[in-house]
Design a protein around this motif. Structure first.
Motif, PDB file in Angstrom:
ATOM      1  N   ALA A 266      -3.190  11.045  -7.173  1.00  9.92           N
ATOM      2  CA  ALA A 266      -3.293  10.774  -5.741  1.00  9.92           C
ATOM      3  C   ALA A 266      -4.747  10.620  -5.283  1.00  9.92           C
ATOM      4  N   LYS A 267      -5.651  11.282  -5.976  1.00  7.48           N
ATOM      5  CA  LYS A 267      -7.073  11.193  -5.610  1.00  7.48           C
ATOM      6  C   LYS A 267      -7.562   9.756  -5.625  1.00  7.48           C
ATOM      7  N   TRP A 268      -7.046   8.958  -6.570  1.00  9.91           N
ATOM      8  CA  TRP A 268      -7.553   7.603  -6.751  1.00  9.91           C
ATOM      9  C   TRP A 268      -6.700   6.546  -6.054  1.00  9.91           C
ATOM     10  N   THR A 269      -5.623   6.968  -5.399  1.00  6.96           N
ATOM     11  CA  THR A 269      -4.805   6.018  -4.640  1.00  6.96           C
ATOM     12  C   THR A 269      -4.926   6.206  -3.136  1.00  6.96           C
ATOM     13  N   ALA A 270      -5.511   7.330  -2.719  1.00  2.43           N
ATOM     14  CA  ALA A 270      -5.538   7.661  -1.289  1.00  2.43           C
ATOM     15  C   ALA A 270      -6.290   6.621  -0.463  1.00  2.43           C
ATOM     16  N   ASP A 271      -7.342   6.008  -1.009  1.00  2.00           N
ATOM     17  CA  ASP A 271      -8.122   5.064  -0.199  1.00  2.00           C
ATOM     18  C   ASP A 271      -7.309   3.834   0.177  1.00  2.00           C
ATOM     19  N   MET A 272      -6.274   3.498  -0.609  1.00  2.00           N
ATOM     20  CA  MET A 272      -5.462   2.330  -0.297  1.00  2.00           C
ATOM     21  C   MET A 272      -4.525   2.583   0.875  1.00  2.00           C
ATOM     22  N   GLN A 273      -4.406   3.850   1.314  1.00  3.24           N
ATOM     23  CA  GLN A 273      -3.596   4.135   2.493  1.00  3.24           C
ATOM     24  C   GLN A 273      -4.220   3.574   3.765  1.00  3.24           C
ATOM     25  N   ALA A 274      -5.458   3.148   3.690  1.00  2.00           N
ATOM     26  CA  ALA A 274      -6.054   2.438   4.823  1.00  2.00           C
ATOM     27  C   ALA A 274      -5.273   1.165   5.147  1.00  2.00           C
ATOM     28  N   PHE A 275      -4.500   0.676   4.167  1.00  2.00           N
ATOM     29  CA  PHE A 275      -3.740  -0.568   4.355  1.00  2.00           C
ATOM     30  C   PHE A 275      -2.236  -0.315   4.461  1.00  2.00           C
TER      31      PHE A 275
ATOM     32  N   ALA B  64       0.832  -1.199   0.000  1.00  2.00           N
ATOM     33  CA  ALA B  64       0.000   0.000   0.000  1.00  2.00           C
ATOM     34  C   ALA B  64       0.868   1.251   0.000  1.00  2.00           C
ATOM     35  N   PRO B  65       0.378   2.341  -0.587  1.00  2.00           N
ATOM     36  CA  PRO B  65       1.193   3.561  -0.676  1.00  2.00           C
ATOM     37  C   PRO B  65       1.482   4.140   0.699  1.00  2.00           C
ATOM     38  N   PRO B  66       2.675   4.713   0.881  1.00  4.07           N
ATOM     39  CA  PRO B  66       3.006   5.332   2.172  1.00  4.07           C
ATOM     40  C   PRO B  66       2.216   6.620   2.367  1.00  4.07           C
ATOM     41  N   PHE B  67       2.155   7.077   3.608  1.00  2.97           N
ATOM     42  CA  PHE B  67       1.473   8.338   3.877  1.00  2.97           C
ATOM     43  C   PHE B  67       2.263   9.516   3.323  1.00  2.97           C
TER      44      PHE B  67
END
Length: 404
Positions: free
Chosen positions: A316-325, A164-167
């Motif tokens: 980034a708008k479409w990848t931000a939700d994966m930061q939940a992981f 998952a992408p880092p913060f």
């Protein structure tokens, strides 16, 4: 219930073409079933996920040998590809995919949900292995990361799964995260400042011109796809991949032009005449009949469905939700399988090391495999070796996960 499709696909007799309703999709999938065994009413399921610009058809060479080993082997045309059709709220096909379409259906979380839903519709409560190639490896990786209860093992091919992408990310990072998401615009600027000016292929794929460029290339669609497949294969003499020290623009400028493109080039320009630059003909692993099927499918659908995946990845708008992981690790057994002539292994510096050392906590050294004299299209270039490694890994996983 799945419906068998008669569709002029050049397949071995043991592979059937089918369709089934899944969420807002009429999913087209290929299936190879094992020989009947009364003691095993539901054979273990193996799901194969293709990349770009590929199709379920890309797995045709490995499906039957896997099924003969006792697996129900399924390869999907994923959302936006091939004969899988997106439906509107009334269940009617929503029509051609255009650049102006809503991108939400193509975000990674939704792509993973497609696969989870497909498994359920197929009547399964677990999957022996989810196998992804190229961009399909990202979907497969997230399937295993998010639902380890459902996907019992993971095989990543050609593109390391970075997690998952880092913060927060920076251009000094060795994880490759600078190539997408929040820092993409800064990275784009740094590539453009090189001499000659460059651009990252994912940013090109995210532009409105990419689809018409590739659908109507100056060399014609047949020659373009021949060049593209050849350029990323072991047979193109320019492929001598190696790890890069960092994801700096200067380091990445050494990567072939199909990944780090000249700023003014289209993709057809980047790979122009590649198929004539090697000594081994493309037809040795991609016969004209197989190439013709890709051509007929992409002539009909265009490339925009697959390109929309890249647009979501670079925004980034479409990848931000994966930061939940973010920080979550893949806990199921995992394997990485690629070719030693595949720049996809190293195009995101640090991703391979991060995957095997951190992201996948159960990826043994023997399960990080680079096949000799093999390029990006590993399951098409060296299908027999791929089958052997998959069966070895699946047997190992079965021993690990079977109750004592």
């Amino acid at each position: 219930m799945a419906t068998t499709v008669n569709g002029n696909i050049p397949l071995p007799p043991a592979i059937t073409s089918n369709s089934i309703r899944v969420r807002d999709l009429d999913v087209h999938f290929l299936q190879a079933l094992p020989p009947p065994n009364p003691s095993i009413p539901q054979p273990p399921l193996v799901i194969l996920l293709h990349g770009f610009p590929e199709l379920a058809y890309s797995w045709r060479k490995v499906m039957v040998p896997l099924s003969e080993a006792g697996y129900n082997v399924v390869a999907l045309d994923q959302r936006g590809y091939g004969r899988t059709v997106m439906l509107d709220s009334s269940g009617t096909p929503s029509g051609p995919i255009n650049f102006s379409n809503d991108l939400a259906p193509f975000c990674m979380f939704n792509l993973v949900t497609d696969i989870v839903s497909f498994v359920s519709v197929m009547g399964y409560q677990s999957v022996a292995a989810v196998v992804g190639h190229d961009f399909g490896s990202m979907v497969a990786g997230y399937c295993a990361l998010i639902r380890p209860d459902l996907f019992r093992s993971l095989v990543v091919m050609s593109a390391p799964f970075p997690g998952a992408p880092p913060f927060h990310s920076s251009l000094s990072s060795k994880t490759g995260s600078s190539l997408v998401g929040p820092t993409a615009s800064l990275f784009t600027k740094q590539l453009a400042e090189l001499n000659p000016s460059r651009k990252h292929y994912t940013m090109y794929f995210s532009t409105p011109n990419a689809n018409p460029d590739m659908l109507q290339p100056p060399q014609g669609l047949r020659n373009f796809l021949s060049d593209y497949f050849y350029a990323k294969s072991a047979d193109w003499p320019g492929n001598n991949p190696h790890p890069l020290p960092s994801a700096s623009a200067l380091n990445l400028a050494t990567v072939p032009h199909y990944y780090i493109m000249l700023l003014e080039h289209t993709m057809p320009m980047a790979v122009m005449d590649a198929a004539s630059e090697g000594t081994r003909p493309l037809q040795e692993w991609l016969p004209d009949e197989d190439l013709s099927f890709y051509i007929s499918e992409y002539s009909r659908t265009g490339f925009q469905g697959g390109l929309n995946w890249y647009r979501c990845m670079t925004d980034a708008k479409w990848t931000a939700d994966m930061q939940a992981f973010t920080g979550k690790r893949v806990t199921v057994p995992a394997m990485f399988l690629s070719g030693d002539k595949d720049w996809g292994v190293y195009q995101s510096p640090g991703s391979l090391e991060r995957m095997k050392d951190y992201v996948c906590e159960s990826m043994d050294k023997e399960d990080v495999v680079l096949l000799p004299n093999t390029g990006h299209w590993v399951q098409q270039e060296q299908s027999e070796a791929v089958v052997n490694h998959l069966l070895r890994f699946l047997a190992k996983v079965k021993m690990i996960t079977s109750p004592i």
